[in-house]
Design a protein around this motif. Structure first.
Motif, PDB file in Angstrom:
ATOM      1  N   ALA A 119      -1.014   1.781  -3.549  1.00 50.68           N
ATOM      2  CA  ALA A 119      -1.136   0.340  -3.334  1.00 50.68           C
ATOM      3  C   ALA A 119      -2.472  -0.171  -3.869  1.00 50.68           C
ATOM      4  O   ALA A 119      -2.532  -1.227  -4.509  1.00 50.68           O
ATOM      5  CB  ALA A 119      -0.993   0.009  -1.857  1.00 50.68           C
ATOM      6  N   GLU A 120      -3.541   0.582  -3.630  1.00 50.79           N
ATOM      7  CA  GLU A 120      -4.852   0.181  -4.154  1.00 50.79           C
ATOM      8  C   GLU A 120      -4.831   0.143  -5.677  1.00 50.79           C
ATOM      9  O   GLU A 120      -5.394  -0.771  -6.284  1.00 50.79           O
ATOM     10  CB  GLU A 120      -5.932   1.147  -3.651  1.00 50.79           C
ATOM     11  CG  GLU A 120      -6.240   0.981  -2.173  1.00 50.79           C
ATOM     12  CD  GLU A 120      -7.174   2.057  -1.640  1.00 50.79           C
ATOM     13  OE1 GLU A 120      -7.468   3.039  -2.361  1.00 50.79           O
ATOM     14  OE2 GLU A 120      -7.620   1.904  -0.485  1.00 50.79           O
ATOM     15  N   ASP A 121      -4.199   1.131  -6.288  1.00 52.79           N
ATOM     16  CA  ASP A 121      -4.089   1.152  -7.755  1.00 52.79           C
ATOM     17  C   ASP A 121      -3.313  -0.056  -8.272  1.00 52.79           C
ATOM     18  O   ASP A 121      -3.692  -0.664  -9.276  1.00 52.79           O
ATOM     19  CB  ASP A 121      -3.405   2.437  -8.232  1.00 52.79           C
ATOM     20  CG  ASP A 121      -4.292   3.660  -8.098  1.00 52.79           C
ATOM     21  OD1 ASP A 121      -5.515   3.504  -7.908  1.00 52.79           O
ATOM     22  OD2 ASP A 121      -3.752   4.780  -8.172  1.00 52.79           O
ATOM     23  N   LEU A 122      -2.220  -0.403  -7.595  1.00 53.14           N
ATOM     24  CA  LEU A 122      -1.422  -1.555  -8.012  1.00 53.14           C
ATOM     25  C   LEU A 122      -2.231  -2.843  -7.945  1.00 53.14           C
ATOM     26  O   LEU A 122      -2.175  -3.669  -8.863  1.00 53.14           O
ATOM     27  CB  LEU A 122      -0.168  -1.684  -7.148  1.00 53.14           C
ATOM     28  CG  LEU A 122       0.941  -0.695  -7.404  1.00 53.14           C
ATOM     29  CD1 LEU A 122       2.043  -0.856  -6.358  1.00 53.14           C
ATOM     30  CD2 LEU A 122       1.514  -0.880  -8.795  1.00 53.14           C
ATOM     31  N   VAL A 123      -2.971  -3.024  -6.870  1.00 45.23           N
ATOM     32  CA  VAL A 123      -3.789  -4.236  -6.719  1.00 45.23           C
ATOM     33  C   VAL A 123      -4.852  -4.282  -7.808  1.00 45.23           C
ATOM     34  O   VAL A 123      -5.056  -5.323  -8.446  1.00 45.23           O
ATOM     35  CB  VAL A 123      -4.421  -4.300  -5.309  1.00 45.23           C
ATOM     36  CG1 VAL A 123      -5.439  -5.435  -5.215  1.00 45.23           C
ATOM     37  CG2 VAL A 123      -3.336  -4.464  -4.252  1.00 45.23           C
ATOM     38  N   GLN A 124      -5.507  -3.161  -8.056  1.00 45.50           N
ATOM     39  CA  GLN A 124      -6.531  -3.117  -9.097  1.00 45.50           C
ATOM     40  C   GLN A 124      -5.935  -3.458 -10.455  1.00 45.50           C
ATOM     41  O   GLN A 124      -6.494  -4.274 -11.199  1.00 45.50           O
ATOM     42  CB  GLN A 124      -7.176  -1.742  -9.143  1.00 45.50           C
ATOM     43  CG  GLN A 124      -8.260  -1.635 -10.183  1.00 45.50           C
ATOM     44  CD  GLN A 124      -8.912  -0.269 -10.205  1.00 45.50           C
ATOM     45  OE1 GLN A 124      -8.561   0.631  -9.457  1.00 45.50           O
ATOM     46  NE2 GLN A 124      -9.880  -0.109 -11.072  1.00 45.50           N
ATOM     47  N   GLU A 125      -4.810  -2.877 -10.793  1.00 48.71           N
ATOM     48  CA  GLU A 125      -4.161  -3.156 -12.079  1.00 48.71           C
ATOM     49  C   GLU A 125      -3.737  -4.616 -12.188  1.00 48.71           C
ATOM     50  O   GLU A 125      -3.849  -5.229 -13.251  1.00 48.71           O
ATOM     51  CB  GLU A 125      -2.964  -2.230 -12.286  1.00 48.71           C
ATOM     52  CG  GLU A 125      -3.330  -0.800 -12.553  1.00 48.71           C
ATOM     53  CD  GLU A 125      -4.147  -0.620 -13.824  1.00 48.71           C
ATOM     54  OE1 GLU A 125      -3.844  -1.279 -14.842  1.00 48.71           O
ATOM     55  OE2 GLU A 125      -5.105   0.160 -13.786  1.00 48.71           O
ATOM     56  N   ALA A 126      -3.254  -5.175 -11.090  1.00 50.45           N
ATOM     57  CA  ALA A 126      -2.833  -6.577 -11.098  1.00 50.45           C
ATOM     58  C   ALA A 126      -4.017  -7.502 -11.383  1.00 50.45           C
ATOM     59  O   ALA A 126      -3.897  -8.449 -12.174  1.00 50.45           O
ATOM     60  CB  ALA A 126      -2.192  -6.940  -9.764  1.00 50.45           C
TER      61      ALA A 126
END
Length: 67
Positions: free
Chosen positions: A48-55
């Motif tokens: 989830a942290e990776d997804l937010v960062q990528e977004a």
């Protein structure tokens, strides 16, 4: 006009000018909500942290297109 809307518009305009403090402010304003949504999809904190960062990376790269 709504004060929150004015603040958001100001942040976006400052982000378009590559203002790092505005980018951080926009990130802080929306990261928790985005993280909650990401957790519903992936159910793993690291993912989830990776997804937010990528977004956010994608959003800041294309901020010039935002109206």
């Amino acid at each position: 006009m709504d004060t929150n809307l004015e603040i958001a518009r100001d942040l976006v305009e400052r982000c378009k000018a590559n203002d790092r403090s505005a980018q951080m402010a926009l990130y802080r304003q929306y990261c928790d909500g985005m993280f909650c949504v990401a957790m519903r999809f992936v159910r793993e904190r690291d993912d989830a942290e990776d997804l937010v960062q990528e977004a956010f990376i994608k959003a800041f790269r294309k901020i010039q297109q935002f109206r």
